[in-house]
Scaffold this motif. Structure first.
Motif, PDB file in Angstrom:
ATOM      1  N   GLN A   1       0.859  -1.185   0.000  1.00  0.00           N
ATOM      2  CA  GLN A   1       0.000   0.000   0.000  1.00  0.00           C
ATOM      3  C   GLN A   1       0.893   1.233   0.000  1.00  0.00           C
ATOM      4  O   GLN A   1       1.793   1.356   0.832  1.00  0.00           O
ATOM      5  N   LEU A   2       0.645   2.132  -0.943  1.00  0.00           N
ATOM      6  CA  LEU A   2       1.425   3.360  -1.071  1.00  0.00           C
ATOM      7  C   LEU A   2       0.495   4.557  -1.142  1.00  0.00           C
ATOM      8  O   LEU A   2      -0.628   4.444  -1.647  1.00  0.00           O
ATOM      9  N   ALA A   3       0.981   5.693  -0.689  1.00  0.00           N
ATOM     10  CA  ALA A   3       0.260   6.946  -0.902  1.00  0.00           C
ATOM     11  C   ALA A   3       0.243   7.212  -2.403  1.00  0.00           C
ATOM     12  O   ALA A   3       1.115   6.732  -3.138  1.00  0.00           O
ATOM     13  N   PRO A   4      -0.732   7.971  -2.909  1.00  0.00           N
ATOM     14  CA  PRO A   4      -0.814   8.212  -4.350  1.00  0.00           C
ATOM     15  C   PRO A   4       0.483   8.748  -4.971  1.00  0.00           C
ATOM     16  O   PRO A   4       0.890   8.291  -6.043  1.00  0.00           O
ATOM     17  N   ALA A   5       1.162   9.680  -4.325  1.00  0.00           N
ATOM     18  CA  ALA A   5       2.404  10.220  -4.892  1.00  0.00           C
ATOM     19  C   ALA A   5       3.495   9.157  -4.940  1.00  0.00           C
ATOM     20  O   ALA A   5       4.246   9.070  -5.917  1.00  0.00           O
ATOM     21  N   GLN A   6       3.577   8.330  -3.914  1.00  0.00           N
ATOM     22  CA  GLN A   6       4.564   7.256  -3.909  1.00  0.00           C
ATOM     23  C   GLN A   6       4.266   6.233  -5.009  1.00  0.00           C
ATOM     24  O   GLN A   6       5.173   5.747  -5.679  1.00  0.00           O
ATOM     25  N   ALA A   7       2.994   5.921  -5.198  1.00  0.00           N
ATOM     26  CA  ALA A   7       2.603   4.983  -6.249  1.00  0.00           C
ATOM     27  C   ALA A   7       2.928   5.539  -7.628  1.00  0.00           C
ATOM     28  O   ALA A   7       3.459   4.825  -8.488  1.00  0.00           O
ATOM     29  N   ALA A   8       2.639   6.816  -7.846  1.00  0.00           N
ATOM     30  CA  ALA A   8       2.951   7.438  -9.142  1.00  0.00           C
ATOM     31  C   ALA A   8       4.459   7.443  -9.387  1.00  0.00           C
ATOM     32  O   ALA A   8       4.917   7.187 -10.500  1.00  0.00           O
ATOM     33  N   LEU A   9       5.239   7.712  -8.349  1.00  0.00           N
ATOM     34  CA  LEU A   9       6.708   7.673  -8.475  1.00  0.00           C
ATOM     35  C   LEU A   9       7.173   6.260  -8.814  1.00  0.00           C
ATOM     36  O   LEU A   9       8.037   6.078  -9.668  1.00  0.00           O
ATOM     37  N   LEU A  10       6.614   5.257  -8.165  1.00  0.00           N
ATOM     38  CA  LEU A  10       6.982   3.868  -8.460  1.00  0.00           C
ATOM     39  C   LEU A  10       6.673   3.518  -9.905  1.00  0.00           C
ATOM     40  O   LEU A  10       7.485   2.892 -10.594  1.00  0.00           O
ATOM     41  N   ILE A  11       5.515   3.926 -10.379  1.00  0.00           N
ATOM     42  CA  ILE A  11       5.150   3.647 -11.776  1.00  0.00           C
ATOM     43  C   ILE A  11       6.123   4.341 -12.720  1.00  0.00           C
ATOM     44  O   ILE A  11       6.610   3.742 -13.684  1.00  0.00           O
ATOM     45  N   LEU A  12       6.427   5.609 -12.456  1.00  0.00           N
ATOM     46  CA  LEU A  12       7.390   6.351 -13.281  1.00  0.00           C
ATOM     47  C   LEU A  12       8.733   5.642 -13.288  1.00  0.00           C
ATOM     48  O   LEU A  12       9.324   5.411 -14.350  1.00  0.00           O
ATOM     49  N   LEU A  13       9.225   5.274 -12.137  1.00  0.00           N
ATOM     50  CA  LEU A  13      10.516   4.602 -12.022  1.00  0.00           C
ATOM     51  C   LEU A  13      10.514   3.282 -12.775  1.00  0.00           C
ATOM     52  O   LEU A  13      11.435   2.997 -13.559  1.00  0.00           O
ATOM     53  N   ARG A  14       9.492   2.479 -12.585  1.00  0.00           N
ATOM     54  CA  ARG A  14       9.405   1.178 -13.255  1.00  0.00           C
ATOM     55  C   ARG A  14       9.400   1.326 -14.771  1.00  0.00           C
ATOM     56  O   ARG A  14      10.103   0.617 -15.488  1.00  0.00           O
ATOM     57  N   GLU A  15       8.598   2.256 -15.267  1.00  0.00           N
ATOM     58  CA  GLU A  15       8.506   2.437 -16.716  1.00  0.00           C
ATOM     59  C   GLU A  15       9.817   2.963 -17.304  1.00  0.00           C
ATOM     60  O   GLU A  15      10.220   2.535 -18.388  1.00  0.00           O
ATOM     61  N   CYS A  16      10.484   3.869 -16.600  1.00  0.00           N
ATOM     62  CA  CYS A  16      11.779   4.363 -17.079  1.00  0.00           C
ATOM     63  C   CYS A  16      12.790   3.224 -17.156  1.00  0.00           C
ATOM     64  O   CYS A  16      13.488   3.068 -18.170  1.00  0.00           O
ATOM     65  N   LEU A  17      12.877   2.422 -16.114  1.00  0.00           N
ATOM     66  CA  LEU A  17      13.815   1.304 -16.121  1.00  0.00           C
ATOM     67  C   LEU A  17      13.522   0.350 -17.270  1.00  0.00           C
ATOM     68  O   LEU A  17      14.424  -0.094 -17.983  1.00  0.00           O
TER      69      LEU A  17
END
Length: 187
Positions: A156-172
């Motif tokens: 479970q992540l806060a919305p900003a943390q989840a968006a950052l995770l998605i950004l990071l995953r997609e960049c990688l």
């Protein structure tokens, strides 16, 4: 390594080469580097490689905080909204590689963001200098499991943390990075 990149998007690359990045480059001299300064309101990317005379810089028009507010910040947010964030991020980051030299065998991403601490804490070895792309993928899978109403192993992540995770995953994934160094940037 709690150093960070400058928050000023007009800053030239020379000021973005913080002691943290310089230390990573010295420690891992055979790596090519991508630097992602992820902020809630905007993201800035630099591509560095030994064969390049100067870094290539790109500015992304939306930050992970805005993605969180627009797609993930309401109680009914679910898998459909996560897919929308993924699609938006892909549309922004995939074209960048056209102006980059071919990556070497050790393309590594340095990502600095104010909301990074929550993600770092979930990694198998939070103190490691570099993390594998698989470790980030596992975090995303745990988050996706939570979004789908899965078991207690969901993340479970806060919305900003989840968006950052998605950004990071997609960049990688789309930039072909093998590893990532993560830093917490000041707010």
């Amino acid at each position: 390594m709690p150093t960070s990149l400058p928050a000023d998007p007009s800053a030239p690359l020379s000021t973005a080469l913080t002691p943290g990045l310089a230390a990573l480059q010295a420690r891992f001299p055979n790596h090519d580097w991508l630097v992602l300064q992820a902020d809630p309101d905007a993201c800035h990317v630099w591509r560095l490689a030994p064969q390049m005379a100067s870094a290539i810089r790109h500015d992304l028009p939306l930050g992970y905080g805005q993605l969180a507010t627009q797609y993930l910040g309401h109680p009914a947010a679910g898998a459909g909204q996560v897919e929308q964030v993924i699609e938006w991020v892909e549309d922004q980051i995939m074209p960048l590689t056209r102006s980059w030299p071919a990556p070497g065998p050790h393309l590594t991403l340095l990502c600095s963001a104010p909301d990074m601490a929550a993600l770092i804490a979930q990694l198998p070895d939070p103190q490691a200098a570099l993390h594998t792309t698989d470790a980030v993928e596992q975090l995303f899978n745990r988050y996706a499991n939570h979004m789908m109403g899965g078991s207690h192993s969901g993340l479970q992540l806060a919305p900003a943390q989840a968006a950052l995770l998605i950004l990071l995953r997609e960049c990688l994934h789309h930039w072909g990075c093998q590893q990532v160094a993560l830093q917490v940037a000041p707010r």
